[in-house]
Design a protein around this motif. Sequence first.
Motif, PDB file in Angstrom:
ATOM      1  N   ASP A  79       1.068  -1.217   0.021  1.00 38.67           N
ATOM      2  CA  ASP A  79       0.071   0.106   0.000  1.00 38.67           C
ATOM      3  C   ASP A  79       0.967   1.085  -0.129  1.00 38.67           C
ATOM      4  OD1 ASP A  79      -2.058   1.565   0.262  1.00 38.67           O
ATOM      5  OD2 ASP A  79      -2.282   1.471   2.481  1.00 38.67           O
ATOM      6  N   LEU A  80       1.061   2.014  -1.221  1.00 40.23           N
ATOM      7  CA  LEU A  80       1.682   3.104  -1.345  1.00 40.23           C
ATOM      8  C   LEU A  80       1.214   4.352  -1.437  1.00 40.23           C
ATOM      9  CD1 LEU A  80       4.464   1.741  -3.806  1.00 40.23           C
ATOM     10  CD2 LEU A  80       4.561   1.588  -1.295  1.00 40.23           C
ATOM     11  N   ALA A  81       1.469   5.404  -0.750  1.00 36.71           N
ATOM     12  CA  ALA A  81       0.992   6.642  -0.982  1.00 36.71           C
ATOM     13  C   ALA A  81       1.412   7.157  -2.373  1.00 36.71           C
ATOM     14  CB  ALA A  81       1.523   7.709  -0.090  1.00 36.71           C
ATOM     15  N   PRO A  82       0.344   8.193  -3.079  1.00 32.68           N
ATOM     16  CA  PRO A  82       0.564   8.596  -4.605  1.00 32.68           C
ATOM     17  C   PRO A  82       2.242   9.049  -4.801  1.00 32.68           C
ATOM     18  CG  PRO A  82      -1.521   9.269  -3.563  1.00 32.68           C
ATOM     19  CD  PRO A  82      -0.483   8.663  -2.574  1.00 32.68           C
ATOM     20  N   LYS A  83       2.999   9.757  -3.764  1.00 32.99           N
ATOM     21  CA  LYS A  83       4.164   9.979  -4.086  1.00 32.99           C
ATOM     22  C   LYS A  83       5.282   8.904  -4.160  1.00 32.99           C
ATOM     23  CE  LYS A  83       3.357  14.603  -4.483  1.00 32.99           C
ATOM     24  NZ  LYS A  83       2.326  14.823  -5.300  1.00 32.99           N
ATOM     25  N   GLU A  84       5.038   8.120  -3.042  1.00 29.61           N
ATOM     26  CA  GLU A  84       5.833   6.966  -2.953  1.00 29.61           C
ATOM     27  C   GLU A  84       5.582   6.131  -4.270  1.00 29.61           C
ATOM     28  OE1 GLU A  84       5.368   6.289   1.849  1.00 29.61           O
ATOM     29  OE2 GLU A  84       4.046   5.135   0.281  1.00 29.61           O
ATOM     30  N   PHE A  85       4.554   5.789  -4.814  1.00 25.54           N
ATOM     31  CA  PHE A  85       4.018   5.234  -6.183  1.00 25.54           C
ATOM     32  C   PHE A  85       4.904   5.743  -7.229  1.00 25.54           C
ATOM     33  CE2 PHE A  85       2.225   4.079 -10.073  1.00 25.54           C
ATOM     34  CZ  PHE A  85       1.984   2.571  -9.850  1.00 25.54           C
ATOM     35  N   GLY A  86       5.029   7.351  -7.088  1.00 30.49           N
ATOM     36  CA  GLY A  86       5.661   7.939  -8.339  1.00 30.49           C
ATOM     37  C   GLY A  86       6.838   7.836  -8.340  1.00 30.49           C
ATOM     38  N   VAL A  87       7.736   7.878  -7.280  1.00 26.51           N
ATOM     39  CA  VAL A  87       9.029   7.742  -7.016  1.00 26.51           C
ATOM     40  C   VAL A  87       9.510   6.273  -7.310  1.00 26.51           C
ATOM     41  CG1 VAL A  87      10.860   7.516  -5.356  1.00 26.51           C
ATOM     42  CG2 VAL A  87       9.250   9.478  -5.164  1.00 26.51           C
ATOM     43  N   SER A 106      18.289  12.028 -10.211  1.00 27.09           N
ATOM     44  CA  SER A 106      18.432  13.053  -8.902  1.00 27.09           C
ATOM     45  C   SER A 106      17.255  13.367  -8.222  1.00 27.09           C
ATOM     46  CB  SER A 106      18.989  14.094  -9.581  1.00 27.09           C
ATOM     47  OG  SER A 106      18.128  14.963 -10.331  1.00 27.09           O
ATOM     48  N   ALA A 107      17.464  13.865  -7.105  1.00 31.98           N
ATOM     49  CA  ALA A 107      16.192  14.277  -6.216  1.00 31.98           C
ATOM     50  C   ALA A 107      15.735  15.557  -6.863  1.00 31.98           C
ATOM     51  CB  ALA A 107      16.591  14.918  -4.836  1.00 31.98           C
ATOM     52  N   GLU A 108      16.366  16.389  -7.655  1.00 34.70           N
ATOM     53  CA  GLU A 108      15.635  17.512  -8.556  1.00 34.70           C
ATOM     54  C   GLU A 108      14.805  16.830  -9.690  1.00 34.70           C
ATOM     55  OE1 GLU A 108      19.107  17.136  -7.974  1.00 34.70           O
ATOM     56  OE2 GLU A 108      19.057  18.728  -6.451  1.00 34.70           O
ATOM     57  N   GLU A 109      15.270  15.826 -10.243  1.00 39.73           N
ATOM     58  CA  GLU A 109      14.418  15.288 -11.441  1.00 39.73           C
ATOM     59  C   GLU A 109      13.092  14.639 -10.629  1.00 39.73           C
ATOM     60  OE1 GLU A 109      14.394  11.708 -14.919  1.00 39.73           O
ATOM     61  OE2 GLU A 109      16.428  12.526 -13.916  1.00 39.73           O
ATOM     62  N   LEU A 110      13.276  13.850  -9.421  1.00 42.67           N
ATOM     63  CA  LEU A 110      12.152  13.512  -8.859  1.00 42.67           C
ATOM     64  C   LEU A 110      11.200  14.354  -8.361  1.00 42.67           C
ATOM     65  CD1 LEU A 110      13.965  10.655  -6.599  1.00 42.67           C
ATOM     66  CD2 LEU A 110      12.296  10.320  -8.374  1.00 42.67           C
ATOM     67  N   LEU A 111      11.639  15.680  -7.853  1.00 42.31           N
ATOM     68  CA  LEU A 111      10.789  16.775  -7.498  1.00 42.31           C
ATOM     69  C   LEU A 111       9.983  17.120  -8.690  1.00 42.31           C
ATOM     70  CD1 LEU A 111      12.597  18.994  -5.003  1.00 42.31           C
ATOM     71  CD2 LEU A 111      10.317  17.924  -4.831  1.00 42.31           C
ATOM     72  N   ALA A 130       6.573  23.054  -5.852  1.00 45.43           N
ATOM     73  CA  ALA A 130       7.508  22.177  -5.082  1.00 45.43           C
ATOM     74  C   ALA A 130       8.749  22.800  -4.888  1.00 45.43           C
ATOM     75  CB  ALA A 130       7.752  20.743  -5.380  1.00 45.43           C
ATOM     76  N   ASP A 131       9.050  23.146  -3.265  1.00 40.40           N
ATOM     77  CA  ASP A 131      10.129  23.805  -2.916  1.00 40.40           C
ATOM     78  C   ASP A 131      11.434  22.848  -3.295  1.00 40.40           C
ATOM     79  OD1 ASP A 131      12.319  25.022  -1.759  1.00 40.40           O
ATOM     80  OD2 ASP A 131      11.255  24.963   0.155  1.00 40.40           O
ATOM     81  N   PRO A 132      12.332  23.431  -4.053  1.00 41.49           N
ATOM     82  CA  PRO A 132      13.645  22.868  -4.494  1.00 41.49           C
ATOM     83  C   PRO A 132      14.511  22.472  -3.181  1.00 41.49           C
ATOM     84  CG  PRO A 132      13.649  24.977  -5.405  1.00 41.49           C
ATOM     85  CD  PRO A 132      12.319  24.819  -4.797  1.00 41.49           C
ATOM     86  N   PHE A 133      14.504  23.213  -2.335  1.00 39.13           N
ATOM     87  CA  PHE A 133      15.119  22.819  -1.126  1.00 39.13           C
ATOM     88  C   PHE A 133      14.502  21.985   0.033  1.00 39.13           C
ATOM     89  CE2 PHE A 133      16.261  26.792  -2.924  1.00 39.13           C
ATOM     90  CZ  PHE A 133      17.670  26.662  -3.274  1.00 39.13           C
ATOM     91  N   ALA A 187      11.444  16.554   1.108  1.00 34.86           N
ATOM     92  CA  ALA A 187      10.407  15.774   0.885  1.00 34.86           C
ATOM     93  C   ALA A 187      10.824  14.485  -0.028  1.00 34.86           C
ATOM     94  CB  ALA A 187       9.279  16.403  -0.074  1.00 34.86           C
ATOM     95  N   VAL A 188      11.556  14.413  -0.880  1.00 32.73           N
ATOM     96  CA  VAL A 188      12.204  13.441  -1.462  1.00 32.73           C
ATOM     97  C   VAL A 188      12.938  12.262  -0.887  1.00 32.73           C
ATOM     98  CG1 VAL A 188      14.004  12.666  -3.413  1.00 32.73           C
ATOM     99  CG2 VAL A 188      12.515  14.460  -3.821  1.00 32.73           C
ATOM    100  N   LYS A 189      13.868  12.776   0.093  1.00 32.06           N
ATOM    101  CA  LYS A 189      14.510  12.210   1.196  1.00 32.06           C
ATOM    102  C   LYS A 189      13.382  11.593   2.046  1.00 32.06           C
ATOM    103  CE  LYS A 189      18.453  13.546   2.645  1.00 32.06           C
ATOM    104  NZ  LYS A 189      19.534  14.364   3.643  1.00 32.06           N
ATOM    105  N   ILE A 190      12.558  12.115   2.618  1.00 32.27           N
ATOM    106  CA  ILE A 190      11.615  11.576   3.492  1.00 32.27           C
ATOM    107  C   ILE A 190      10.712  10.434   2.907  1.00 32.27           C
ATOM    108  CG2 ILE A 190       9.355  12.012   4.611  1.00 32.27           C
ATOM    109  CD1 ILE A 190      10.760  14.700   5.428  1.00 32.27           C
ATOM    110  N   THR A 191      10.382  10.799   1.501  1.00 33.50           N
ATOM    111  CA  THR A 191       9.611   9.960   0.839  1.00 33.50           C
ATOM    112  C   THR A 191      10.281   8.519   0.426  1.00 33.50           C
ATOM    113  OG1 THR A 191       8.303  11.589  -0.115  1.00 33.50           O
ATOM    114  CG2 THR A 191       8.022   9.598  -1.304  1.00 33.50           C
ATOM    115  N   VAL A 192      11.460   8.751  -0.084  1.00 32.88           N
ATOM    116  CA  VAL A 192      12.262   7.563  -0.297  1.00 32.88           C
ATOM    117  C   VAL A 192      12.621   6.754   1.063  1.00 32.88           C
ATOM    118  CG1 VAL A 192      14.860   6.843  -0.895  1.00 32.88           C
ATOM    119  CG2 VAL A 192      13.709   8.582  -2.124  1.00 32.88           C
ATOM    120  N   SER A 193      12.713   7.320   2.110  1.00 36.43           N
ATOM    121  CA  SER A 193      12.826   6.506   3.335  1.00 36.43           C
ATOM    122  C   SER A 193      11.719   5.776   3.898  1.00 36.43           C
ATOM    123  CB  SER A 193      13.086   7.724   4.473  1.00 36.43           C
ATOM    124  OG  SER A 193      13.329   6.916   5.597  1.00 36.43           O
TER     125      SER A 193
END
Length: 92
Positions: free
Chosen positions: A24-32, A45-50, A58-61, A64-70
């Motif tokens: 069961d993945l959240a939409p962002k988790e599925f997208g990543v 890259s994290a920028e490409e994922l964003l 989305a704020d480039p700084f 969110a990517v790190k948290i979602t990947v975790s």
Amino acid sequence: MLCHGDLALDTARRRVSKGDRPLDLAPKEFGVLELLLAAKGRVVSAEELLERVWDESADPFTNAVKITVSRLRTKLGDPPIIETVAKHGYRI
């Protein structure tokens, strides 16, 4: 359908399973996960994922990517599937 080992991502039905266990993945988790699997080993890259998973506002700084990947790593379990490539991004 995108696959890696016993991990299967059905893009049409938006379902993910590892072995015989549905995830069961959240939409962002599925997208990543979809983007990383589609990259076929290329570092994303994290920028490409964003840019591709989040919207243009989305704020480039953000971390969110790190948290979602975790969270995604936790749900995918062991052995680890997502590799961090220092200063470059992530790959499967």
